[in-house]
Design an enzyme around this catalytic site. Structure first.
Site, PDB file in Angstrom:
ATOM      1  N   ASN A 135      16.515   7.882 -12.311  1.00 34.89           N
ATOM      2  CA  ASN A 135      17.406   8.065 -13.456  1.00 34.89           C
ATOM      3  C   ASN A 135      16.633   7.793 -14.748  1.00 34.89           C
ATOM      4  O   ASN A 135      16.051   6.716 -14.914  1.00 34.89           O
ATOM      5  CB  ASN A 135      18.595   7.101 -13.330  1.00 34.89           C
TER       6      ASN A 135
ATOM      7  N   GLU B 109      25.021  13.378 -13.801  1.00 38.28           N
ATOM      8  CA  GLU B 109      26.139  12.431 -13.764  1.00 38.28           C
ATOM      9  C   GLU B 109      27.052  12.697 -14.948  1.00 38.28           C
ATOM     10  O   GLU B 109      26.585  12.888 -16.075  1.00 38.28           O
ATOM     11  CB  GLU B 109      25.638  10.985 -13.829  1.00 38.28           C
TER      12      GLU B 109
ATOM     13  N   GLU C  72      28.305   8.724  -3.379  1.00 40.10           N
ATOM     14  CA  GLU C  72      27.287   7.739  -3.719  1.00 40.10           C
ATOM     15  C   GLU C  72      27.962   6.383  -3.778  1.00 40.10           C
ATOM     16  O   GLU C  72      28.884   6.175  -4.579  1.00 40.10           O
ATOM     17  CB  GLU C  72      26.608   8.057  -5.056  1.00 40.10           C
TER      18      GLU C  72
ATOM     19  N   HIS D 153      22.945   1.864  -8.100  1.00 40.50           N
ATOM     20  CA  HIS D 153      23.404   0.956  -9.151  1.00 40.50           C
ATOM     21  C   HIS D 153      22.895  -0.461  -8.880  1.00 40.50           C
ATOM     22  O   HIS D 153      23.274  -1.107  -7.922  1.00 40.50           O
ATOM     23  CB  HIS D 153      24.922   0.915  -9.321  1.00 40.50           C
TER      24      HIS D 153
ATOM     25  N   HIS E 237      22.708  10.933 -16.884  1.00 45.75           N
ATOM     26  CA  HIS E 237      24.139  10.801 -17.157  1.00 45.75           C
ATOM     27  C   HIS E 237      24.409  11.229 -18.595  1.00 45.75           C
ATOM     28  O   HIS E 237      23.981  10.564 -19.540  1.00 45.75           O
ATOM     29  CB  HIS E 237      24.562   9.349 -16.936  1.00 45.75           C
TER      30      HIS E 237
ATOM     31  N   THR F  61      28.075   1.787 -16.073  1.00 44.56           N
ATOM     32  CA  THR F  61      29.191   2.113 -15.186  1.00 44.56           C
ATOM     33  C   THR F  61      29.579   0.881 -14.389  1.00 44.56           C
ATOM     34  O   THR F  61      28.769   0.324 -13.643  1.00 44.56           O
ATOM     35  CB  THR F  61      28.798   3.262 -14.234  1.00 44.56           C
TER      36      THR F  61
ATOM     37  N   ARG G  69      26.837  11.104 -21.165  1.00 47.02           N
ATOM     38  CA  ARG G  69      28.065  10.395 -21.480  1.00 47.02           C
ATOM     39  C   ARG G  69      28.812  11.084 -22.620  1.00 47.02           C
ATOM     40  O   ARG G  69      28.221  11.776 -23.457  1.00 47.02           O
ATOM     41  CB  ARG G  69      27.763   8.942 -21.859  1.00 47.02           C
TER      42      ARG G  69
ATOM     43  N   ARG H 185      25.312   8.328 -25.816  1.00 46.74           N
ATOM     44  CA  ARG H 185      24.567   7.132 -26.222  1.00 46.74           C
ATOM     45  C   ARG H 185      23.114   7.168 -25.747  1.00 46.74           C
ATOM     46  O   ARG H 185      22.287   6.422 -26.263  1.00 46.74           O
ATOM     47  CB  ARG H 185      25.236   5.861 -25.704  1.00 46.74           C
TER      48      ARG H 185
ATOM     49  N   HIS I 152      17.521   5.654 -19.596  1.00 46.58           N
ATOM     50  CA  HIS I 152      17.127   4.609 -20.540  1.00 46.58           C
ATOM     51  C   HIS I 152      15.801   4.894 -21.232  1.00 46.58           C
ATOM     52  O   HIS I 152      15.425   4.154 -22.150  1.00 46.58           O
ATOM     53  CB  HIS I 152      17.189   3.251 -19.858  1.00 46.58           C
TER      54      HIS I 152
END
Length: 255
Positions: A12, A75, A156, A199, A48, A106, A50, A54, A15
């Site tokens: 992922n 995502e 998932e 996660h 993801h 999340t 969003r 963000r 970030h």
């Protein structure tokens, strides 16, 4: 015991975009990070998009789809806006997740039982478009049963509570959460679902969960990006891959 299927690593890159957006420019580039992760051994990339943008932006998703050579796992929340973007982008997979603007990350699994009437048409539209649908849910029997009824081919399992308990040293909670994951993965596989997990995973918890034969993919982001600050992203991917391989190898000893 039959041989367990290979375990895939999805990286992922959210970030990387978080760091970029802190200064409002174009660097560091999450697409560059995705390409580097794939070169180092990642089997796919997760991002993801969003509602509040963000971290990942619309143009990031378009570039990821166009530029990476491995599957893209998109995502998103189950909104009309996101559905339109997903149908336009045509990623390999869409993972439907819960989303609240005030959350830092999340916080739990999607309530597919309570939201089945809303989710059903989303899943149908994506299935019809040839996009694999994954539902990010807790390892709860009712949620797993509903995921199967909604014809989502993949779930998932949200591993956050287990990972947090392991890091906190709360053995009783960690053991209870682990048993939920084990039971849930077995139930999901018996229902014909492909099982992923993610996660909060780090090297230790990834190695542990890799020993569950029902799970075929781990999606990991935040921890890996933090580690990459110290040793580089390529080395982080290789170290995570090695941890997963050690965990998977334990199945051969059990067999």
């Amino acid at each position: 015991m039959p041989k367990a299927p290979p375990l895939r690593l999805g990286v992922n890159v959210d970030h990387v975009a978080t760091l970029r957006n802190a200064r409002g420019g174009d660097r560091p580039d999450p697409v560059r990070a995705a390409l580097l992760a794939i070169e180092a051994g990642a089997d796919g990339i997760t991002a993801h998009l969003r509602e509040d943008r963000r971290h990942i932006r619309d143009e990031d998703m378009a570039r990821l789809k166009a530029e990476i050579s491995k599957p893209l796992n998109f995502e998103m929340a189950a909104t009309a806006d996101m559905l339109a973007i997903a149908l336009r982008t045509k990623p390999h997979a869409v993972c439907l997740v819960p989303e609240r603007r005030e959350e830092l990350t999340t916080e739990g699994g999607l309530d597919v039982v309570g939201q089945h009437n809303t989710l059903a048409p989303f899943i149908a539209r994506l299935n019809d478009a040839g996009v694999r649908v994954s539902l990010f849910i807790a390892a709860d029997p009712a949620q797993i049963d509903m995921a199967a009824k909604l014809r989502a081919p993949v779930i998932e399992i949200h591993t956050g509570a287990w990972c947090d308990a392991v890091v906190d040293g709360d053995k009783a909670k960690a053991d209870a959460e682990w048993q939920r994951i084990v039971t849930g993965a077995t139930l999901a596989r018996s229902a014909g679902l492909e099982v992923h997990a993610g996660h909060g995973l780090d090297y230790v918890t990834a190695e542990t969960i890799a020993a569950l034969p029902e799970i075929v993919e781990l999606n990991i982001g935040y921890y890996m990006m933090g580690e990459a600050l110290f040793v580089g992203l390529a080395q982080t991917v290789r170290t995570m891959r090695a941890a997963m391989d050690r965990g998977r190898a334990k199945l051969e000893h059990i067999a």
